[in-house]
Structure formats: structure tokens, C-alpha cells
Design an enzyme around this catalytic site. Structure first.
Site, PDB file in Angstrom:
ATOM      1  N   ASP A 160     -10.228  -9.245   8.180  1.00 15.34           N
ATOM      2  CA  ASP A 160     -11.670  -9.133   7.913  1.00 15.34           C
ATOM      3  C   ASP A 160     -12.313 -10.510   7.925  1.00 15.34           C
ATOM      4  O   ASP A 160     -13.394 -10.701   8.478  1.00 15.34           O
ATOM      5  CB  ASP A 160     -11.915  -8.474   6.543  1.00 15.34           C
ATOM      6  CG  ASP A 160     -12.003  -6.960   6.657  1.00 15.34           C
ATOM      7  OD1 ASP A 160     -11.591  -6.419   7.699  1.00 15.34           O
ATOM      8  OD2 ASP A 160     -12.477  -6.309   5.705  1.00 15.34           O
ATOM      9  N   ASP A 162      -4.952  -7.238   5.788  1.00 16.19           N
ATOM     10  CA  ASP A 162      -6.202  -6.553   5.476  1.00 16.19           C
ATOM     11  C   ASP A 162      -7.298  -7.587   5.220  1.00 16.19           C
ATOM     12  O   ASP A 162      -8.402  -7.533   5.774  1.00 16.19           O
ATOM     13  CB  ASP A 162      -5.958  -5.683   4.225  1.00 16.19           C
ATOM     14  CG  ASP A 162      -7.006  -4.611   4.049  1.00 16.19           C
ATOM     15  OD1 ASP A 162      -7.940  -4.552   4.859  1.00 16.19           O
ATOM     16  OD2 ASP A 162      -6.886  -3.831   3.091  1.00 16.19           O
ATOM     17  N   ASP A 177      -2.457 -17.917   1.621  1.00 17.93           N
ATOM     18  CA  ASP A 177      -3.664 -18.494   1.009  1.00 17.93           C
ATOM     19  C   ASP A 177      -4.111 -19.739   1.775  1.00 17.93           C
ATOM     20  O   ASP A 177      -5.308 -19.934   2.037  1.00 17.93           O
ATOM     21  CB  ASP A 177      -3.453 -18.786  -0.486  1.00 17.93           C
ATOM     22  CG  ASP A 177      -2.171 -19.563  -0.776  1.00 17.93           C
ATOM     23  OD1 ASP A 177      -1.295 -19.624   0.106  1.00 17.93           O
ATOM     24  OD2 ASP A 177      -2.045 -20.109  -1.894  1.00 17.93           O
ATOM     25  N   TYR A 213       0.817  -1.217   0.000  1.00 21.49           N
ATOM     26  CA  TYR A 213       0.000   0.000   0.000  1.00 21.49           C
ATOM     27  C   TYR A 213       0.855   1.274   0.000  1.00 21.49           C
ATOM     28  O   TYR A 213       0.346   2.362  -0.236  1.00 21.49           O
ATOM     29  CB  TYR A 213      -0.945   0.034   1.207  1.00 21.49           C
ATOM     30  CG  TYR A 213      -2.026  -1.034   1.179  1.00 21.49           C
ATOM     31  CD1 TYR A 213      -2.395  -1.654  -0.007  1.00 21.49           C
ATOM     32  CD2 TYR A 213      -2.675  -1.420   2.347  1.00 21.49           C
ATOM     33  CE1 TYR A 213      -3.377  -2.631  -0.033  1.00 21.49           C
ATOM     34  CE2 TYR A 213      -3.663  -2.392   2.328  1.00 21.49           C
ATOM     35  CZ  TYR A 213      -4.015  -2.997   1.138  1.00 21.49           C
ATOM     36  OH  TYR A 213      -4.987  -3.959   1.112  1.00 21.49           O
ATOM     37  N   LYS A 246       3.753 -15.204   1.519  1.00 21.20           N
ATOM     38  CA  LYS A 246       3.762 -16.047   0.325  1.00 21.20           C
ATOM     39  C   LYS A 246       5.224 -16.244  -0.084  1.00 21.20           C
ATOM     40  O   LYS A 246       5.656 -15.780  -1.152  1.00 21.20           O
ATOM     41  CB  LYS A 246       2.957 -15.376  -0.800  1.00 21.20           C
ATOM     42  CG  LYS A 246       1.473 -15.308  -0.546  1.00 21.20           C
ATOM     43  CD  LYS A 246       0.735 -16.583  -0.912  1.00 21.20           C
ATOM     44  CE  LYS A 246       0.645 -16.775  -2.403  1.00 21.20           C
ATOM     45  NZ  LYS A 246       0.031 -18.076  -2.766  1.00 21.20           N
TER      46      LYS A 246
END
Ligand code: NAD
Length: 368
Positions: free
Chosen positions: A253, A249, A225, A142, A192
Site C-alpha cells: 500500500d 500488506d 521497518d 493472517y 524482521k
């Protein structure tokens, strides 16, 4: 010795409504537990824009840097949607996070017993769930450069850069290990590393910090993942999860929703320790300003109340009082007292925002 200081920024929409209930609870701790705070209130978001023409004034920013903790309600609303990006209400919150350098975002996913039938997952999967996601908040994709949309030949190319320094990874890893020591003593780090160099470095640095400083904490690594799958398959295998800004992020959630309503979700954002040893800290509910219900007395104040409980635990070392407040919220839910967002049956009258706050105070009284 002076009281610890707290800056309250109630903000917009339901922010001031839920914060009014937290004020009652702060007063209760003062009169009934002898735990007093020097509370200052100020403006943020649209409320600040209306008065100062900016969503966070320099004077408020200065106050935020000086206090022991900031408690924020919510910012934003349709009235401000057309404002220039630079003065949108959300920019006030971003400025706070950036200038206070709040690099560790703590998002608990905790299932209150009385709400275990409220999750979209099976009751046995979520009942008793208590995990903490630590998301790196100030770096990663970001913020990385280069970024932008450029022209290459006849087409446009969108570019963002995932970039992490060793020190950025090390400090958030320390936050996660410290937290784990106060909880279940387990950290799972997610990245990852199979496809990203920044992931390889992330894994290496987390392991190095562990081996050198926190060998007593159980550490595992997981691809993000796979982590998402495991979070929905059997979330109770986790205690603390530490991950980067982007994966955090999404995963925070996902984890938060395992337990039900947005109206129940608190958060904390912590930075480096100040001179008094306390971390720079901002506590806020995960939800926004909920313009659809603002002013109707329907807002659930629990997320904001539980954010104050996090402040008691992480800024003021009052873990037992935080437990007391969380238990009071649980007791209220167990009595069947619910705001509208926690009701999925017809015919039950929901509690208003202030009735919910009063019920938590009554449960606190019963805890004495
Ligand atoms: P939102 O979280 O405000 O609302 C989403 C839905 O959840 C709405 O239906 C709302 O009524 C409900 N809800 C949220 N909090 C609740 C509570 N405490 N009790 C009961 N119901 C609750 O998200 P949104 O609608 O996407 O955004 C509204 C505004 O808030 C926008 O301006 C957005 O930019 C802003 N926002 C601010 C923050 C923040 O201040 N941290 C976070 C998210 C959104």
C-alpha cells in the site's frame, strides 16, 4: 489450437463500469492484433449474492479453476454491509484466492511520466519509478493457529500466530526471482529476522533458493521497518521486493501510493503452474467498488485496464502487447486526458469512464 480462456467477474459498484472498458480493449486486441480470448462472464460479490444467496457460487468457482485467467472488477457496497460475515461480498474474493491457492500477490508501483507531479513525494524521487512488490498471500499471521481472543485471569488476550513453512517461503521466493529475471534482475527480501524466528527462517530459505537456483539474480535482505523508510526515501533503489503477508500488506500500500491515485493501481495474484504451464491467476484493480461514485461515469478504468495488461504479460506471455497497452495509457495521460481522480486543478473537464476507455483505444490505434 483453442483461444486462451478468460473469466470476467465484474462484481459490484464501479466494477462493471470499468470492466466495460476492458471489454472494448479485449475486442480491440482480437480485431486489430489477432489475439482472441474465449471470454466468459459471471457473477461475484453482492451481484452473486442477489442471484444465488452466496457471494460466489460453486459453479463459478469451478469455472475459475478451469480458465487460464480470471479478471475481477470489485466487490462490496453499502447494500451488503449488514449481511452475515459468511456471505459478505468480500468472502467471494477470499474464496477465489484461497481455493485457487494464489500465494504470490504482485503489486506494481509504477510512475507514469505524466503523473509524476501527482505524488506526495518530490518529482525526482518518483519519476521513472518501476518496482514490483511480491507479497505472500496465503499464509503468515493472517492464517496461523492458534488465534483468537481468550480469557486469562481477569483480562482478555488477543492471539495471532505468525507461521511459515519452508515450502511456503520457497515458492513465493521463486515467484520473485522469476519476475526479477524478466525485469531489473534484483530482489530485496524483507522480514524482521532481528526479532522474529519466522523472519530468520524466511531470510535463510530465500538465500538458499537464490544460491541453488537463481545465483544470477542480485539478492539483498532488509528489515521490513527499514524497508518502509527506504521506500519513501529513495524507492528507485528497488526492483522486486519479496515479503510476507503482513509486511506485504503494509509495504505494498505504501509503495503503491508513491505514484498517486488508487484509480491507476493494478494487481495480480498468482498460484502454482497448471498443466499448460500457465500459473493459476487472478487479476484485479487494487481499488474497491467505490459506491460514492458508482453509476456516475466518474470511475477511472485504468487500474482495471492495467490489470488486463498484467494478464497479457504474466498469463499469456504477451509482454510486448502488455507494453503496448501500458504505453497507450501513458500516452493518454500525456495528452492531458484525465478522469476526475487524476485532476487537482479547477476548470478542467474530466473525462468520463467511457471517454477514458475510448482514449486508450485511440492510443492503441496510434501504436500500430
Ligand atoms: P474504494 O477503493 O472503493 O474507494 C476509496 C476511494 O477511492 C473512494 O473515494 C472512491 O471513489 C475512490 N476510487 C476508488 N477507485 C476509483 C477509481 N477507479 N476511479 C476513481 N476513484 C476511485 O474503497 P472503500 O470506499 O474503502 O470501499 C468501498 C467498498 O469496496 C467496500 O464495500 C469495500 O469492502 C469494498 N472493497 C473491495 C475491494 C475489492 O473488491 N478488491 C477492495 C477494497 C474495498
Amino acid at each position: 489450437m483453442s483461444n486462451p480462456s478468460l473469466l470476467i467477474l465484474a462484481g459490484d459498484g464501479i466494477g462493471p463500469e470499468v470492466m466495460a472498458e476492458v471489454r472494448k480493449i479485449i475486442d480491440w486486441f482480437g480485431t486489430k492484433r489477432g489475439i482472441s480470448f474465449d471470454v466468459t462472464e459471471d457473477l461475484v460479490g453482492g451481484a452473486a449474492y442477489d442471484v444465488h444467496g452466496v457471494p460466489l457460487s460453486d459453479a463459478t468457482m469451478e469455472k475459475a479453476q478451469e480458465v487460464d485467467a480470471v479478471l475481477l472488477g470489485a466487490v462490496g457496497g453499502p447494500k451488503y454491509d449488514k449481511l452475515d460475515f459468511s456471505v459478505k461480498p468480500e468472502r467471494g474474493l477470499l474464496r477465489l484466492r484461497k481455493e485457487m491457492d494464489l500465494y504470490a500477490n504482485l503489486r506494481p508501483a509504477q510512475c507514469f511520466d505524466a503523473l509524476s507531479d501527482f505524488s506526495s513525494l518530490k518529482q525526482e524521487v518518483v519519476s521513472g519509478l518501476d518496482i514490483m512488490i511480491v507479497r505472500e498471500l496465503t499464509s503468515g499471521v493472517y492464517f496461523g493457529e492458534p488465534r483468537g481472543i481468550i480469557k486469562e485471569g481477569n483480562e482478555r488476550v488477543g492471539i495471532n500466530t505468525q507461521r511459515y513453512t519452508e515450502s511456503e517461503i520457497a515458492r513465493v521466493a521463486r515467484s520473485a526471482f522469476e519476475l526479477a529475471r524478466k525485469r531489473g534482475n534484483k530482489v530485496c527480501s524483507m522480514e524482521k529476522a532481528n526479532v522474529m524466528e519466522s523472519g530468520i527462517l524466511w531470510r535463510d530459505v530465500v538465500q538458499e533458493i537464490h544460491d541453488a537456483e537463481y545465483p544470477d539474480v542480485e539478492l539483498s535482505h532488509m528489515y521490513a521497518d527499514a524497508g518502509a523508510m527506504q521506500l519513501t526515501r529513495w524507492p528507485k533503489q528497488f526492483d522486486v521486493i519479496v515479503t510476507d503477508n503482513l509486511f506485504g500488506d503494509l509495504l505494498s500500500d505504501l509503495a503503491a501510493m508513491l505514484t498517486g491515485s488508487l484509480g491507476m493501481l493494478p494487481s495480480a495474484s498468482l498460484g502454482a503452474p497448471m498443466a499448460n504451464g500457465r500459473p493459476k491467476a487472478l487479476y484485479e484493480p487494487v481499488h474497491g467498488s467505490a459506491p460514492d461514485i458508482a453509476g456516475s461515469g466518474k470511475a477511472n478504468p485504468c487500474a482495471c485496464i492495467l490489470s488486463f495488461a498484467m494478464a497479457l504479460r504474466y498469463s499469456f506471455d504477451l509482454g510486448a502487447e502488455a507494453d503496448r497497452l501500458e504505453a497507450a495509457v501513458n500516452a493518454v495521460l500525456a495528452k492531458g486526458i484525465r478522469t476526475a481522480d487524476l485532476l487537482n486543478t479547477e476548470g478542467v473537464t474530466p473525462a468520463s469512464t467511457s471517454e477514458m476507455g475510448d482514449a486508450v483505444i485511440a492510443a492503441l490505434e496510434e501504436s500500430l
